[in-house]
Write a protein that holds these residues in place. Structure first.
Motif, PDB file in Angstrom:
ATOM      1  N   SER A  67     -23.377  10.295   6.085  1.00  0.00           N
ATOM      2  CA  SER A  67     -24.606   9.779   6.194  1.00  0.00           C
ATOM      3  C   SER A  67     -24.496   8.305   6.941  1.00  0.00           C
ATOM      4  O   SER A  67     -24.742   7.274   6.434  1.00  0.00           O
ATOM      5  CB  SER A  67     -25.246   9.378   4.724  1.00  0.00           C
ATOM      6  OG  SER A  67     -25.370  10.426   4.066  1.00  0.00           O
ATOM      7  N   GLU A  70     -30.467  10.144   6.913  1.00  0.00           N
ATOM      8  CA  GLU A  70     -29.689  11.238   6.621  1.00  0.00           C
ATOM      9  C   GLU A  70     -29.098  11.186   5.300  1.00  0.00           C
ATOM     10  O   GLU A  70     -27.758  11.309   5.309  1.00  0.00           O
ATOM     11  CB  GLU A  70     -28.887  11.911   7.662  1.00  0.00           C
ATOM     12  CG  GLU A  70     -29.908  11.781   8.995  1.00  0.00           C
ATOM     13  CD  GLU A  70     -29.085  11.616  10.434  1.00  0.00           C
ATOM     14  OE1 GLU A  70     -27.894  11.921  10.232  1.00  0.00           O
ATOM     15  OE2 GLU A  70     -29.863  11.384  11.307  1.00  0.00           O
ATOM     16  N   ASN A  98     -24.180   4.899  15.200  1.00  0.00           N
ATOM     17  CA  ASN A  98     -23.155   5.774  15.956  1.00  0.00           C
ATOM     18  C   ASN A  98     -23.234   5.983  17.076  1.00  0.00           C
ATOM     19  O   ASN A  98     -22.985   6.570  18.058  1.00  0.00           O
ATOM     20  CB  ASN A  98     -23.605   7.134  15.302  1.00  0.00           C
ATOM     21  CG  ASN A  98     -22.429   8.152  15.343  1.00  0.00           C
ATOM     22  OD1 ASN A  98     -21.371   7.895  15.399  1.00  0.00           O
ATOM     23  ND2 ASN A  98     -23.003   9.512  15.460  1.00  0.00           N
ATOM     24  N   HIS A 142     -26.029   7.562   9.363  1.00  0.00           N
ATOM     25  CA  HIS A 142     -27.231   7.676   9.624  1.00  0.00           C
ATOM     26  C   HIS A 142     -28.004   7.540   8.200  1.00  0.00           C
ATOM     27  O   HIS A 142     -27.915   8.695   7.630  1.00  0.00           O
ATOM     28  CB  HIS A 142     -27.937   8.406  10.504  1.00  0.00           C
ATOM     29  CG  HIS A 142     -27.606   8.448  11.944  1.00  0.00           C
ATOM     30  ND1 HIS A 142     -27.395   9.317  12.849  1.00  0.00           N
ATOM     31  CD2 HIS A 142     -27.169   7.307  12.539  1.00  0.00           C
ATOM     32  CE1 HIS A 142     -26.933   8.827  14.017  1.00  0.00           C
ATOM     33  NE2 HIS A 142     -26.749   7.589  13.912  1.00  0.00           N
ATOM     34  N   SER A 143     -28.526   6.344   7.770  1.00  0.00           N
ATOM     35  CA  SER A 143     -28.724   6.328   6.462  1.00  0.00           C
ATOM     36  C   SER A 143     -29.837   7.196   5.800  1.00  0.00           C
ATOM     37  O   SER A 143     -29.988   7.498   4.680  1.00  0.00           O
ATOM     38  CB  SER A 143     -28.737   4.922   5.957  1.00  0.00           C
ATOM     39  OG  SER A 143     -27.942   4.158   6.367  1.00  0.00           O
ATOM     40  N   HIS A 196     -30.018   3.383  14.310  1.00  0.00           N
ATOM     41  CA  HIS A 196     -29.369   4.681  14.507  1.00  0.00           C
ATOM     42  C   HIS A 196     -28.126   4.476  15.432  1.00  0.00           C
ATOM     43  O   HIS A 196     -27.296   5.364  15.529  1.00  0.00           O
ATOM     44  CB  HIS A 196     -30.557   5.548  15.175  1.00  0.00           C
ATOM     45  CG  HIS A 196     -30.163   6.815  15.247  1.00  0.00           C
ATOM     46  ND1 HIS A 196     -29.652   7.321  16.440  1.00  0.00           N
ATOM     47  CD2 HIS A 196     -30.179   8.013  14.555  1.00  0.00           C
ATOM     48  CE1 HIS A 196     -29.367   8.577  16.291  1.00  0.00           C
ATOM     49  NE2 HIS A 196     -29.660   9.009  15.273  1.00  0.00           N
ATOM     50  N   HIS A 248     -24.245  14.928   9.290  1.00  0.00           N
ATOM     51  CA  HIS A 248     -25.594  14.494   9.651  1.00  0.00           C
ATOM     52  C   HIS A 248     -26.651  15.196   9.166  1.00  0.00           C
ATOM     53  O   HIS A 248     -26.478  16.597   8.737  1.00  0.00           O
ATOM     54  CB  HIS A 248     -25.698  14.427  11.319  1.00  0.00           C
ATOM     55  CG  HIS A 248     -24.786  13.047  11.923  1.00  0.00           C
ATOM     56  ND1 HIS A 248     -25.377  12.119  12.344  1.00  0.00           N
ATOM     57  CD2 HIS A 248     -23.624  13.028  11.955  1.00  0.00           C
ATOM     58  CE1 HIS A 248     -24.668  11.185  12.755  1.00  0.00           C
ATOM     59  NE2 HIS A 248     -23.475  11.636  12.434  1.00  0.00           N
TER      60      HIS A 248
END
Ligand SMILES: [Zn+2]
Length: 831
Positions: A139, A144, A219, A141-142, A216, A250
């Motif tokens: 995660s 996700e 990453n 990408h939080s 985002h 992800h």
């Protein structure tokens, strides 16, 4: 629904989705200490349960308990996140390995740098004794979010399972489990989710960036290392532990395939070793096969995601001789179940997948639509984690040997005369801060850099000089004299980065220009790359970095100092060194100027990166919200307003009413536009980046138009590349800069002015050879068009940047244009 084929105990258990409990990994035996707490016993729910979420303090608390209770688990705190939360990693392995972590770290460090291994017997001993180090990161990408919850269950099950497969894994591997490399984001999402649970907004994404600066793009930072999180994890991975396998977990959109795993789609980055690509594919197929055996449908390979771009969590490993694995599970609605229809699946198409209902070789078993829950995501991620660990354990010796051999090949000298030996960063570029930042980033990711303590005589590569760096030829700050083939004297104090080092591919991928292949769809349109096409670091940063093809001095005649860290570079360059978190750079804006940075109701990464560069350069600002803009009287508060790149529709309308709670909706509105115009007329300066130029041009009827608006991608396409600008150095905004400058173009803008218009052109895209790195289709559309313009309106001025001068905090070449514009705003305002 899902068959219960008994492939391995693990798979069978995970399958029992209805009965999925904290004990699903494998039943702890009676001998296992009962004191090891399950996630459920601590959280009150099993991770992955519908409509539950654990925030960061719950996750770190759980791992702390596991650390205390299990001798298979050791948790370390790496440091603090951007918003000062602890960033943790859990080491999971057999008890005897956990007790000997320093020994295994030492083995990894030697395998990572084969120059430390002088005898075959020493190598063989390391290969015999080493463990495969695997990193699993959840995660980043939080939104996700599921993997962060899964991490607790995975850790618990590895800590308690007694089956023979788990024992083999624990004995042969050391897992570095990162519950999330973005702790702040976990809380941003968890707090928002809890707040909206049971309201009409349940399951929607939060209306703010889930990383303070990057969202985002957290990453996209793995070679630039702007963010604290990337810095901390890069130190762990590429200075200390050198994992052979890195798995980045992800989620993707809700309506496509259920799960993507490698092999990846084309194009592959040519700098990545073919052996790594094959190993990536092998692990991906192992995961896909295990998922299929366990009865899961909708697994996709060879589609959508490519290995071209650099700077992702799973792409950085390729440049450290390691295997990077990505999985992308279809998303639920945060932790709320979702329903997907066959129609939605039929509309989901991407590179390499016609649609999500049609079986293909790389997608042999489409998922039939229906309910999709966080539990489904978690089960697939758990199987993927298990597949990777099981491969690592079974083929331990292969992974270690391949890793070592890739490093060994990289340290060989080039076979042919005329090949690049090294890159130089000559002293005296008058860009000391940029040089310190670039060399510091290289050192932080483990690239070897030397300082010249005596002059060196070299022959530079003519191709690289001419193709890649207009700076070198046009700036004259460091004048390269004589014939290109002649010997040049390089001053002491310069830096040199040799190619024959374990990270050879990384040096090449960062210093060479990228040449993205011309890829078109059957209809002749440009086929979109997954991310950007070019990123050459010295170009982005405006630093001369010529390639060296011959060095006169023998190795013993050279006087070189190997640099330890970025502080040494800053000390060399006599830059201020400050302890603590603040950036040591002095505010480059000459006079005090009151700056506002527009922050609309729709989260915008470009806004975050704008704040990032202002904070990095210690330029004071405040964020200006829509309500402030609508209220007016802007001149009493600001001298300059900066609009990061965002479409004018998004700026004016913001989030639509009803889509989010009222306080997160609405935009600038007509009233805000009127106030903005008044602000400029009264003497304020408006600075627009890229897309936001459209707002100023159309709302204020400026005599300019974006010549790229509405142009088809078959005619023009430039999806993230470096291009050349020609500057008018007579204009004060460009006065301190060279006459040619690399700039970042990412589906950006180019302007033409009405012939009699009162437009001052500060920069144009070059008249020829526009592309420096990346992909540019239809160069003629860009040649000679306006890149930066200044237009007067009443007593004030509008500065339009057709591109993003601060893209991802990487484009240091063009940052001075912003600071110069602001310096001139102070002058105007005080008149
Ligand atoms: Zn993601």
């Amino acid at each position: 629904m899902i068959s219960h084929r008994s492939v391995v105990a693990w798979v069978t258990v995970v399958l029992c989705l209805a009965a999925f409990s904290e004990r699903s990994f494998a039943q702890p035996s009676a001998a296992e200490p009962a004191s090891i707490p399950s996630p459920k016993s601590v959280l009150g729910f099993t991770p992955g349960d519908d409509r539950t979420v654990a925030g960061w303090s719950q996750i770190t608390d759980y791992f702390a308990r596991l650390d205390r209770a299990s001798d298979r688990v050791s948790v370390q705190t790496l440091g603090e996140s951007t918003l000062k939360r602890p960033l943790i990693v859990a080491f999971i392995s057999a008890r005897e390995n956990i007790l000997a972590l320093p020994k295994y770290k030492e083995i990894q460090q030697q395998l990572a740098d084969p120059r430390l291994i002088t005898q075959d017997v020493q190598r063989d001993r390391l290969l015999a004794n080493g463990k495969v180090v695997v990193t699993i990161s959840c995660s980043i990408h939080s939104t996700e979010i599921v993997a962060s919850q899964m991490s607790m269950q995975l850790a618990y099950e590895l800590a308690t399972a007694q089956d023979s497969e788990t024992q083999t894994i624990l004995q042969n591997t050391i897992l570095l489990l990162i519950p999330s490399p973005n702790p702040d984001g976990i809380d941003i999402v968890a707090n928002w989710y809890r707040k909206t649970l049971g309201t009409p907004y349940e399951g929607k994404e939060p209306p703010e960036l889930y990383h303070h600066y990057a969202g985002h793009d957290d990453n996209r930072d793995w070679f630039m290392l702007n963010l604290k999180e990337t810095q901390l994890i890069t130190r762990l991975l590429w200075h200390e532990w050198f994992p052979q396998i890195v798995y980045d977990v992800h989620q993707q959109g809700a309506n496509g395939s259920r799960f993507f795993v490698p092999p990846f789609y084309d194009p592959a980055n040519p700098k990545i070793s073919p052996l790594l690509l094959r190993q990536v594919g092998l692990i991906g197929h192992k995961i896909a096969a295990d998922l299929q055996a366990a009865g899961f449908k909708g697994v996709l390979t060879n589609a959508l995601y490519d290995t071209w771009w650099h700077g992702g969590f799973r792409t950085a490993p390729y440049f450290h001789n390691s295997i990077g694995i990505l999985s992308e599970a279809a998303s639920a609605r945060l932790m709320t179940p979702n329903t997907v229809t066959a129609e939605q699946l039929a509309r989901a198409s991407s590179r390499g997948m016609r649609n999500a209902t049609e079986a293909m070789t790389n997608f042999p078993d489409p998922w039939p639509a229906g309910a999709w829950r966080p539990r489904d995501i978690m089960a697939m991620e758990m199987i993927a984690a298990r597949s990777i660990l099981s491969m690592a354990a079974q083929f331990r010796a292969d992974y270690l040997r391949n890793f070592y051999e890739l490093g060994r090949k990289n340290i060989e000298l080039p076979a042919n005369k005329g090949e690049t030996l090294a890159y130089l960063v000559p002293a005296g570029q008058a860009r000391d801060e940029a040089v310190a930042k670039m060399i510091g980033s290289l050192l932080d990711q483990g690239v070897e850099v030397f300082r010249l303590d005596r002059e060196l005589h070299v022959v530079l590569s003519p191709q690289v000089l001419q193709r890649a760096n207009p700076v070198t030829e046009k700036l004259g700050t460091y004048k390269i004299t004589g014939q290109m083939s002649a010997l040049q004297e390089v001053p002491l104090g310069s830096y040199i980065i040799f190619l024959n080092q374990p990270q050879r591919a990384n040096v090449e991928a960062l210093f060479e220009p990228q040449i993205y292949p011309n890829r078109l769809t059957a209809q002749g349109e440009a086929e979109r790359p997954y991310d950007v096409a070019g990123w050459t670091l010295p170009l982005q940063m405006g630093i001369e970095a010529p390639a060296v093809v011959f060095i006169r001095e023998t190795a013993s005649e050279r006087r070189l100092t190997k640099l330890k860290d970025g502080n040494q570079v800053r000390a060399d360059l006599a830059l201020a060194l400050k302890k603590g978190d603040e950036s040591p750079i002095r505010n480059p804006v000459k006079q005090p100027v009151r700056v506002g940075i527009y922050k609309g109701s729709m989260s915008n990464m470009d806004e975050g990166w704008t704040r990032f560069v202002f904070d990095t350069f210690n330029v004071p600002y405040s964020s200006v919200r829509d309500a402030d803009m609508r209220q007016g009287a802007l001149n009493s508060k600001f001298d300059a307003l900066v609009f990061p790149s965002q479409s004018s529709t998004q700026i004016i309308n913001g989030n639509a009413t009803g889509t989010l709670p009222a306080e997160y909706t609405g935009g600038l509105t007509e009233a805000g536009v009127k106030n903005l115009k008044e602000f400029v007329s009264n003497g304020g300066m408006l600075i627009c980046f890229d897309n936001s130029c459209d707002l100023a041009i159309k709302q204020f009827n400026l005599p300019l138009r974006n010549v790229l608006e509405g142009v088809r991608s078959s005619e023009f396409y430039c999806p993230g590349s470096i291009v050349t600008l020609d500057l008018d150095n007579k204009n004060q905004i460009a006065a301190t800069l060279p006459s040619a400058l690399p700039a970042y173009f990412i589906n950006s803008s180019a302007f033409a002015a009405a012939t009699d218009a009162n437009v001052r052109v500060i920069a144009r895209y070059a008249k020829e050879n526009v592309l420096l790195s990346g992909w540019l289709l239809g160069e003629d559309k860009l040649r000679g068009q306006i890149a930066i313009a200044e237009v007067s309106l009443g007593k004030g001025r509008i500065v339009l940047f057709g591109f993003r001068p601060q893209h991802r905090g990487q484009t240091w070449a063009t940052l001075p244009l912003i600071w110069n514009a602001l310096s001139s705003a102070a002058a105007t305002s005080s008149e």
